[in-house]
Design an enzyme around this catalytic site. Sequence first.
Site, PDB file in Angstrom:
ATOM      1  N   MET A   3     -67.510  57.796 -14.345  1.00  0.00           N
ATOM      2  CA  MET A   3     -67.828  58.929 -13.474  1.00  0.00           C
ATOM      3  C   MET A   3     -69.011  58.668 -12.540  1.00  0.00           C
ATOM      4  O   MET A   3     -69.472  59.562 -11.831  1.00  0.00           O
ATOM      5  CB  MET A   3     -68.112  60.190 -14.303  1.00  0.00           C
ATOM      6  CG  MET A   3     -66.948  60.615 -15.154  1.00  0.00           C
ATOM      7  SD  MET A   3     -65.435  60.830 -14.175  1.00  0.00           S
ATOM      8  CE  MET A   3     -64.217  60.754 -15.463  1.00  0.00           C
ATOM      9  N   CYS A   4     -69.506  57.444 -12.518  1.00  0.00           N
ATOM     10  CA  CYS A   4     -70.614  57.113 -11.614  1.00  0.00           C
ATOM     11  C   CYS A   4     -70.096  56.848 -10.208  1.00  0.00           C
ATOM     12  O   CYS A   4     -69.059  56.225 -10.021  1.00  0.00           O
ATOM     13  CB  CYS A   4     -71.360  55.873 -12.111  1.00  0.00           C
ATOM     14  SG  CYS A   4     -72.465  56.235 -13.469  1.00  0.00           S
ATOM     15  N   HIS A   5     -70.852  57.319  -9.232  1.00  0.00           N
ATOM     16  CA  HIS A   5     -70.523  57.081  -7.838  1.00  0.00           C
ATOM     17  C   HIS A   5     -70.957  55.681  -7.425  1.00  0.00           C
ATOM     18  O   HIS A   5     -71.918  55.126  -7.982  1.00  0.00           O
ATOM     19  CB  HIS A   5     -71.251  58.101  -6.944  1.00  0.00           C
ATOM     20  CG  HIS A   5     -70.774  59.492  -7.139  1.00  0.00           C
ATOM     21  ND1 HIS A   5     -71.249  60.306  -8.145  1.00  0.00           N
ATOM     22  CD2 HIS A   5     -69.851  60.221  -6.460  1.00  0.00           C
ATOM     23  CE1 HIS A   5     -70.641  61.477  -8.077  1.00  0.00           C
ATOM     24  NE2 HIS A   5     -69.785  61.458  -7.063  1.00  0.00           N
ATOM     25  N   ILE A  21     -78.421  55.879 -14.240  1.00  0.00           N
ATOM     26  CA  ILE A  21     -77.482  55.046 -14.998  1.00  0.00           C
ATOM     27  C   ILE A  21     -77.590  53.591 -14.561  1.00  0.00           C
ATOM     28  O   ILE A  21     -77.503  52.665 -15.379  1.00  0.00           O
ATOM     29  CB  ILE A  21     -76.034  55.577 -14.857  1.00  0.00           C
ATOM     30  CG1 ILE A  21     -75.938  57.028 -15.316  1.00  0.00           C
ATOM     31  CG2 ILE A  21     -75.059  54.699 -15.637  1.00  0.00           C
ATOM     32  CD1 ILE A  21     -76.395  57.292 -16.742  1.00  0.00           C
ATOM     33  N   GLU A  22     -77.823  53.365 -13.274  1.00  0.00           N
ATOM     34  CA  GLU A  22     -78.003  51.995 -12.782  1.00  0.00           C
ATOM     35  C   GLU A  22     -79.209  51.341 -13.449  1.00  0.00           C
ATOM     36  O   GLU A  22     -79.151  50.171 -13.853  1.00  0.00           O
ATOM     37  CB  GLU A  22     -78.157  52.007 -11.257  1.00  0.00           C
ATOM     38  CG  GLU A  22     -76.874  52.283 -10.507  1.00  0.00           C
ATOM     39  CD  GLU A  22     -76.395  53.722 -10.511  1.00  0.00           C
ATOM     40  OE1 GLU A  22     -75.307  53.982  -9.978  1.00  0.00           O
ATOM     41  OE2 GLU A  22     -77.102  54.612 -11.060  1.00  0.00           O
ATOM     42  N   ASP A  48     -77.444  37.074 -25.812  1.00  0.00           N
ATOM     43  CA  ASP A  48     -76.398  36.065 -25.649  1.00  0.00           C
ATOM     44  C   ASP A  48     -76.971  34.654 -25.557  1.00  0.00           C
ATOM     45  O   ASP A  48     -76.451  33.726 -26.164  1.00  0.00           O
ATOM     46  CB  ASP A  48     -75.560  36.374 -24.409  1.00  0.00           C
ATOM     47  CG  ASP A  48     -74.502  35.313 -24.170  1.00  0.00           C
ATOM     48  OD1 ASP A  48     -73.678  35.087 -25.080  1.00  0.00           O
ATOM     49  OD2 ASP A  48     -74.505  34.703 -23.084  1.00  0.00           O
TER      50      ASP A  48
END
Length: 161
Positions: free
Chosen positions: A76-78, A113-114, A128
């Site tokens: 749902m992120c633009h 969110i970014e 990793d």
Amino acid sequence: MTDQLTHFNDQNRAKMVDVSDKAVTARTAIATGQITMRPETLTRIHDGQIKKGDVLAVAQVAGIMAAKQTSTLIPMCHLIPLTGVDIHFSDDHATTITVSAKVKTKHVTGVEIEALLAVQTTLLTIYDMCKAIDRGMLISNVHLVEKDGGKSGHFTYQEPS
């Protein structure tokens, strides 16, 4: 902050929020997180003794790339044109690396969110690159530190009481 959820339509199904009527403003978000490891792992990172290469340099680039790809990973992120992504590292010279990401845009929606995805990806890349010598690393304390801009204004993280 409102208690109303914005990502649901009138049928209570998921939707992408319509931001077409929002004003373009400068927006910034800062997130942080930590990875804890054995002391010898952190020493090897500092000494450039990890076989896969320069751990922090690779992790930094991975975090920047992740911020730029947020809308392809989080449904749902633009798609947001980012104007800056900066990843910083600090550590306690013992067992823990702290990552912070600052993300900026001039757009109609924020970049929280970014910033969070940049931190998570940076931490996962460290994991990793070092997992061959330390599978017991712990990623923790990932959270939004601060955000500014937009209708909801300024936010600063407060430790839960």
